[in-house]
Design a protein around this motif. Sequence first.
Motif, PDB file in Angstrom:
ATOM      1  N   ALA A  34       0.854  -1.186   0.000  1.00  0.00           N
ATOM      2  CA  ALA A  34       0.000   0.000   0.000  1.00  0.00           C
ATOM      3  C   ALA A  34       0.887   1.232   0.000  1.00  0.00           C
ATOM      4  O   ALA A  34       2.081   1.159   0.321  1.00  0.00           O
ATOM      5  CB  ALA A  34      -0.925   0.012   1.210  1.00  0.00           C
ATOM      6  N   VAL A  48      -3.868   3.922  -0.690  1.00  0.00           N
ATOM      7  CA  VAL A  48      -4.186   3.002  -1.780  1.00  0.00           C
ATOM      8  C   VAL A  48      -3.478   1.690  -1.492  1.00  0.00           C
ATOM      9  O   VAL A  48      -2.245   1.645  -1.378  1.00  0.00           O
ATOM     10  CB  VAL A  48      -3.724   3.549  -3.145  1.00  0.00           C
ATOM     11  CG1 VAL A  48      -4.036   2.523  -4.243  1.00  0.00           C
ATOM     12  CG2 VAL A  48      -4.406   4.869  -3.454  1.00  0.00           C
ATOM     13  N   SER A  49      -4.246   0.625  -1.350  1.00  0.00           N
ATOM     14  CA  SER A  49      -3.673  -0.689  -1.077  1.00  0.00           C
ATOM     15  C   SER A  49      -3.979  -1.640  -2.222  1.00  0.00           C
ATOM     16  O   SER A  49      -4.780  -1.339  -3.114  1.00  0.00           O
ATOM     17  CB  SER A  49      -4.244  -1.260   0.228  1.00  0.00           C
ATOM     18  OG  SER A  49      -5.608  -1.620   0.063  1.00  0.00           O
ATOM     19  N   ASP A  52      -7.556  -2.284  -2.857  1.00  0.00           N
ATOM     20  CA  ASP A  52      -8.331  -1.276  -3.582  1.00  0.00           C
ATOM     21  C   ASP A  52      -8.225  -1.438  -5.089  1.00  0.00           C
ATOM     22  O   ASP A  52      -8.952  -0.775  -5.840  1.00  0.00           O
ATOM     23  CB  ASP A  52      -7.851   0.131  -3.193  1.00  0.00           C
ATOM     24  CG  ASP A  52      -8.048   0.424  -1.718  1.00  0.00           C
ATOM     25  OD1 ASP A  52      -9.133   0.109  -1.200  1.00  0.00           O
ATOM     26  OD2 ASP A  52      -7.110   0.942  -1.085  1.00  0.00           O
ATOM     27  N   ARG A  56     -11.010  -4.165 -11.010  1.00  0.00           N
ATOM     28  CA  ARG A  56     -10.711  -3.187 -12.042  1.00  0.00           C
ATOM     29  C   ARG A  56     -11.253  -3.625 -13.396  1.00  0.00           C
ATOM     30  O   ARG A  56     -11.266  -4.808 -13.746  1.00  0.00           O
ATOM     31  CB  ARG A  56      -9.197  -2.991 -12.144  1.00  0.00           C
ATOM     32  CG  ARG A  56      -8.564  -2.294 -10.979  1.00  0.00           C
ATOM     33  CD  ARG A  56      -8.980  -0.843 -10.914  1.00  0.00           C
ATOM     34  NE  ARG A  56      -8.659  -0.133 -12.157  1.00  0.00           N
ATOM     35  CZ  ARG A  56      -8.929   1.166 -12.352  1.00  0.00           C
ATOM     36  NH1 ARG A  56      -9.530   1.865 -11.404  1.00  0.00           N
ATOM     37  NH2 ARG A  56      -8.618   1.743 -13.494  1.00  0.00           N
ATOM     38  N   ASN A  80     -19.200   5.428  -6.062  1.00  0.00           N
ATOM     39  CA  ASN A  80     -17.868   5.113  -5.538  1.00  0.00           C
ATOM     40  C   ASN A  80     -17.351   3.796  -6.105  1.00  0.00           C
ATOM     41  O   ASN A  80     -16.159   3.651  -6.392  1.00  0.00           O
ATOM     42  CB  ASN A  80     -17.889   5.063  -4.017  1.00  0.00           C
ATOM     43  CG  ASN A  80     -17.963   6.440  -3.389  1.00  0.00           C
ATOM     44  OD1 ASN A  80     -17.625   7.433  -4.020  1.00  0.00           O
ATOM     45  ND2 ASN A  80     -18.423   6.507  -2.155  1.00  0.00           N
ATOM     46  N   GLY A  84     -13.968   3.344  -8.316  1.00  0.00           N
ATOM     47  CA  GLY A  84     -12.924   2.395  -7.948  1.00  0.00           C
ATOM     48  C   GLY A  84     -12.527   1.481  -9.086  1.00  0.00           C
ATOM     49  O   GLY A  84     -11.373   1.059  -9.184  1.00  0.00           O
ATOM     50  N   VAL A  93      -9.463   5.881  -6.350  1.00  0.00           N
ATOM     51  CA  VAL A  93      -9.424   4.503  -5.838  1.00  0.00           C
ATOM     52  C   VAL A  93      -9.039   4.409  -4.364  1.00  0.00           C
ATOM     53  O   VAL A  93      -9.191   3.353  -3.754  1.00  0.00           O
ATOM     54  CB  VAL A  93      -8.442   3.642  -6.669  1.00  0.00           C
ATOM     55  CG1 VAL A  93      -8.878   3.596  -8.119  1.00  0.00           C
ATOM     56  CG2 VAL A  93      -7.024   4.181  -6.553  1.00  0.00           C
ATOM     57  N   MET A  94      -8.531   5.492  -3.782  1.00  0.00           N
ATOM     58  CA  MET A  94      -7.999   5.417  -2.417  1.00  0.00           C
ATOM     59  C   MET A  94      -9.107   5.243  -1.389  1.00  0.00           C
ATOM     60  O   MET A  94     -10.243   5.687  -1.574  1.00  0.00           O
ATOM     61  CB  MET A  94      -7.198   6.680  -2.084  1.00  0.00           C
ATOM     62  CG  MET A  94      -8.036   7.934  -1.929  1.00  0.00           C
ATOM     63  SD  MET A  94      -6.983   9.384  -1.620  1.00  0.00           S
ATOM     64  CE  MET A  94      -8.245  10.626  -1.251  1.00  0.00           C
ATOM     65  N   ALA A  95      -8.757   4.587  -0.285  1.00  0.00           N
ATOM     66  CA  ALA A  95      -9.638   4.515   0.891  1.00  0.00           C
ATOM     67  C   ALA A  95      -9.431   5.794   1.681  1.00  0.00           C
ATOM     68  O   ALA A  95      -8.297   6.156   2.003  1.00  0.00           O
ATOM     69  CB  ALA A  95      -9.292   3.298   1.729  1.00  0.00           C
TER      70      ALA A  95
END
Length: 241
Positions: A34, A48-49, A52, A56, A80, A84, A93-95
Motif C-alpha cells: 500500500a 491506496v492498497s 483497492d 478493475r 464510488n 474504484g 481509488v484510495m480509501a
Amino acid sequence: MLARDIMHRDVVTVTPETPLGAIVRLLVEKRFGAVPVTDDDGRLVGIVSEADLLHREELGTERRRNRWLDAFASIETLANAYRGAHGRLARDVMARSVVTAAPETPLHEIVELMERRHIRRVPIVEARPDGSERIVGIVTRGDLVRALATLVPAAPAAGTDQALSDRRIRDMLLAELARQPWTDKAEGNVTVLDGVVHLWGAVTNEAEARGLVTAAEGIPGVVAVRDHTFVAYWGADPIML
C-alpha cells in the motif's frame, strides 16, 4: 516497545492526483502492499492498497452488480464503486478512512488494530495544530516480525550452565499457569529435574496440553519439556481427574 521503535520513517507517499499507472508501478517496484496519499501540505488524506485495486475494468474483475440489490443501494455507494473500477487517479481509488496510530502507541495496540480491522499496515501520524495529521512513519506486519526476530534467540545457547534451580523453575512455571484462564493445573502435576520440566495428569483437550508445553518452554533455565499429560473423557465431555 512502541510504534516509534520499529516504524519505517522514510515513508513513500503519493498525492491525490497521482496517476493510477504510477501507483501500480510503485507498488510492484518497491514491493509495497500500500502507499499513503497526502495532500500538498503533507496531510494524510487516504491510502491506496492492493485490495483497492482488485476490482478493475482492465482485469475484467469489476464487481458484478445485482440490479435488484442496486435498487436499494445509495447513489454514493454505486458511484464510488464505479470510480474504484474505472478511476485513473489516486483520489478515485484510495480509501479515505485510514486507521492510524501515534508514535507512542504500544505494539500490542497496533496488533489489535490490525486484527480487528483486518489490515496489514498502520500509518503512524502526529497531530498538527490545525487538527490534521502528518504522517511520520508506518508499521507493517513485516516490521513486527523483524522486531520479534531481535528479541527471540534463534536457539538456546549450548553449554549454558543451569541459571535457576529446579525449585525456582517450578515456582515460576506455576505462577505463570496461575495467571492463565485456560488451565487449572495443580502443583502435583508439575515436576522439574535437572532443568527438565515434566507435565503430568489430565487435561481438557490437546490445546491445553500444547499451551502447557509452551508455558514451560518460556521459563528461563528450562532445558527440555516432557509432556506426560492425557485427555480425559467421560462420555462425550472431557473431565478433569
